[in-house]
Design a protein around this motif. Structure first.
Motif, PDB file in Angstrom:
ATOM      1  N   PHE A   1       0.834  -1.207   0.000  1.00  0.00           N
ATOM      2  CA  PHE A   1       0.000   0.000   0.000  1.00  0.00           C
ATOM      3  C   PHE A   1       0.870   1.260   0.000  1.00  0.00           C
ATOM      4  CE2 PHE A   1      -2.463   3.239   2.425  1.00  0.00           C
ATOM      5  CZ  PHE A   1      -3.561   3.357   1.583  1.00  0.00           C
ATOM      6  N   ALA A   2       1.911   1.262   0.838  1.00  0.00           N
ATOM      7  CA  ALA A   2       2.784   2.432   0.923  1.00  0.00           C
ATOM      8  C   ALA A   2       3.517   2.669  -0.393  1.00  0.00           C
ATOM      9  CB  ALA A   2       3.781   2.250   2.066  1.00  0.00           C
ATOM     10  N   ARG A   3       3.973   1.589  -1.034  1.00  0.00           N
ATOM     11  CA  ARG A   3       4.657   1.772  -2.315  1.00  0.00           C
ATOM     12  C   ARG A   3       3.705   2.361  -3.355  1.00  0.00           C
ATOM     13  NH1 ARG A   3       7.212  -2.861  -6.252  1.00  0.00           N
ATOM     14  NH2 ARG A   3       4.996  -3.337  -6.414  1.00  0.00           N
ATOM     15  N   ASP A   4       2.447   1.916  -3.362  1.00  0.00           N
ATOM     16  CA  ASP A   4       1.466   2.478  -4.291  1.00  0.00           C
ATOM     17  C   ASP A   4       1.269   3.976  -4.047  1.00  0.00           C
ATOM     18  OD1 ASP A   4       1.121   0.005  -5.451  1.00  0.00           O
ATOM     19  OD2 ASP A   4      -0.774  -0.436  -4.438  1.00  0.00           O
ATOM     20  N   CYS A   5       1.220   4.369  -2.770  1.00  0.00           N
ATOM     21  CA  CYS A   5       1.052   5.786  -2.437  1.00  0.00           C
ATOM     22  C   CYS A   5       2.273   6.598  -2.876  1.00  0.00           C
ATOM     23  CB  CYS A   5       0.817   5.951  -0.933  1.00  0.00           C
ATOM     24  SG  CYS A   5      -0.723   5.198  -0.350  1.00  0.00           S
ATOM     25  N   TYR A   6       3.457   6.010  -2.714  1.00  0.00           N
ATOM     26  CA  TYR A   6       4.674   6.672  -3.197  1.00  0.00           C
ATOM     27  C   TYR A   6       4.593   6.898  -4.702  1.00  0.00           C
ATOM     28  CZ  TYR A   6       9.420   7.326  -4.848  1.00  0.00           C
ATOM     29  OH  TYR A   6      10.521   7.814  -5.490  1.00  0.00           O
ATOM     30  N   TRP A   7       4.220   5.851  -5.461  1.00  0.00           N
ATOM     31  CA  TRP A   7       4.163   5.968  -6.917  1.00  0.00           C
ATOM     32  C   TRP A   7       3.133   7.007  -7.342  1.00  0.00           C
ATOM     33  CZ3 TRP A   7       8.198   4.911  -9.209  1.00  0.00           C
ATOM     34  CH2 TRP A   7       8.911   3.725  -9.052  1.00  0.00           C
ATOM     35  N   GLU A   8       2.009   7.073  -6.643  1.00  0.00           N
ATOM     36  CA  GLU A   8       0.990   8.068  -6.997  1.00  0.00           C
ATOM     37  C   GLU A   8       1.531   9.488  -6.837  1.00  0.00           C
ATOM     38  OE1 GLU A   8      -3.012   7.812  -5.656  1.00  0.00           O
ATOM     39  OE2 GLU A   8      -3.036   5.612  -5.716  1.00  0.00           O
ATOM     40  N   THR A   9       2.360   9.697  -5.816  1.00  0.00           N
ATOM     41  CA  THR A   9       2.964  11.019  -5.601  1.00  0.00           C
ATOM     42  C   THR A   9       4.061  11.281  -6.626  1.00  0.00           C
ATOM     43  OG1 THR A   9       2.571  10.677  -3.232  1.00  0.00           O
ATOM     44  CG2 THR A   9       3.969  12.525  -3.853  1.00  0.00           C
TER      45      THR A   9
END
Length: 263
Positions: free
Chosen positions: A88-96
């Motif tokens: 989940f955290a990696r997905d949030c990083y990629w979105e940013t």
């Protein structure tokens, strides 16, 4: 190399809640889920939202609440929960990172009183820097070291070129694929730092996540936190334990991992 420091807004920082300071309000804002605002994304109890106290200029500061357990941590979650969190955290990083607004995006976690964190409640931070390359002092060899494990798309080592020192564990994922084994080794390494490293005297650590220079994958660097060396504070000179000690730590981490995996 020109030094362009991030500008800190002290006026905003003065109003931040803190669970480590006795003179601050100890009510935890992350436990009060009903009154959270500016939520970007939520999955089960994990919540990614705008930081209510943006203390840095020219940035987007966001917080990822990991759990509804106020005293939880990567070191105490069950394996499935930890795997979900890292994905989940990696997905949030990629979105940013995929937006064109930022020159660089930082992803990190504080744990413990010496980690520079202000709240006990488990969380990570994802920060977009509009005008600054947050990786300008990072070198490719900061991710290299004495090997603990090479398996599938994962490589774990004790850094021989640490950023601060003295013993930093690198957990490298070499592509942008499945993160489960990466999450497992991040968890095991953080547990090792708190339970075994320096005979269990460590009460704080940081996780720093770096996109690898080759263009795919990440390094998660686990840094046990103590009071910083004057060589680092005054001169930005890191220190590294000698190879004999690092080889001993490699052996002990392998033994520790086998115990944890056998649970």
């Amino acid at each position: 190399m020109k030094n362009n420091p991030l500008i800190f807004k002290l006026k905003i920082a003065k109003n931040k809640p803190s669970t480590f300071r006795k003179d601050k309000n100890n009510v935890c804002p992350f436990c009060d889920v009903e009154h959270l605002t500016d939520i970007y994304k939520q999955k089960e109890e994990m919540i990614w939202l705008h930081n209510r106290y943006p203390t840095l200029t020219d940035t987007l500061q966001t917080v990822l609440i990991e759990s509804d357990d106020h005293n939880g941590d990567i070191t105490t979650y069950d394996k499935n929960k930890n795997r979900k969190l890292i994905a989940f955290a990696r997905d949030c990083y990629w979105e940013t990172e995929k937006t064109e607004r930022f020159q660089s995006v930082l992803w990190y976690k504080n744990y413990g009183p010496k980690s520079s964190g202000s709240l006990i409640h488990p969380h990570m931070q994802i920060v977009g820097l509009e005008k600054e390359d947050g990786y300008k002092y990072i070198q490719a060899n900061n991710f290299e070291g004495i090997t603990v494990l090479k398996k599938e798309n994962i490589e774990v080592n004790f850094s021989t070129h640490p950023i601060q020192g003295y013993q930093e564990i690198n957990v490298n994922i070499l592509d942008n694929g499945e993160t489960d084994l990466w999450a497992d080794w991040i968890q095991i390494s953080a547990q090792y730092v708190l339970e075994k490293m320096y005979n269990g005297r460590t009460d704080s650590y940081n996780l720093f996540f770096y996109p690898r220079f080759e263009g795919e994958g990440f390094c998660c660097k686990i840094i046990p936190r103590f009071y910083a060396s004057p060589y680092f504070v005054g001169y930005k000179l890191s220190q590294c334990n000698d190879n004999e000690n690092l080889e001993q730590e490699v052996k002990k981490l392998n033994e520790f991992a086998l115990e944890k995996m056998g649970e």
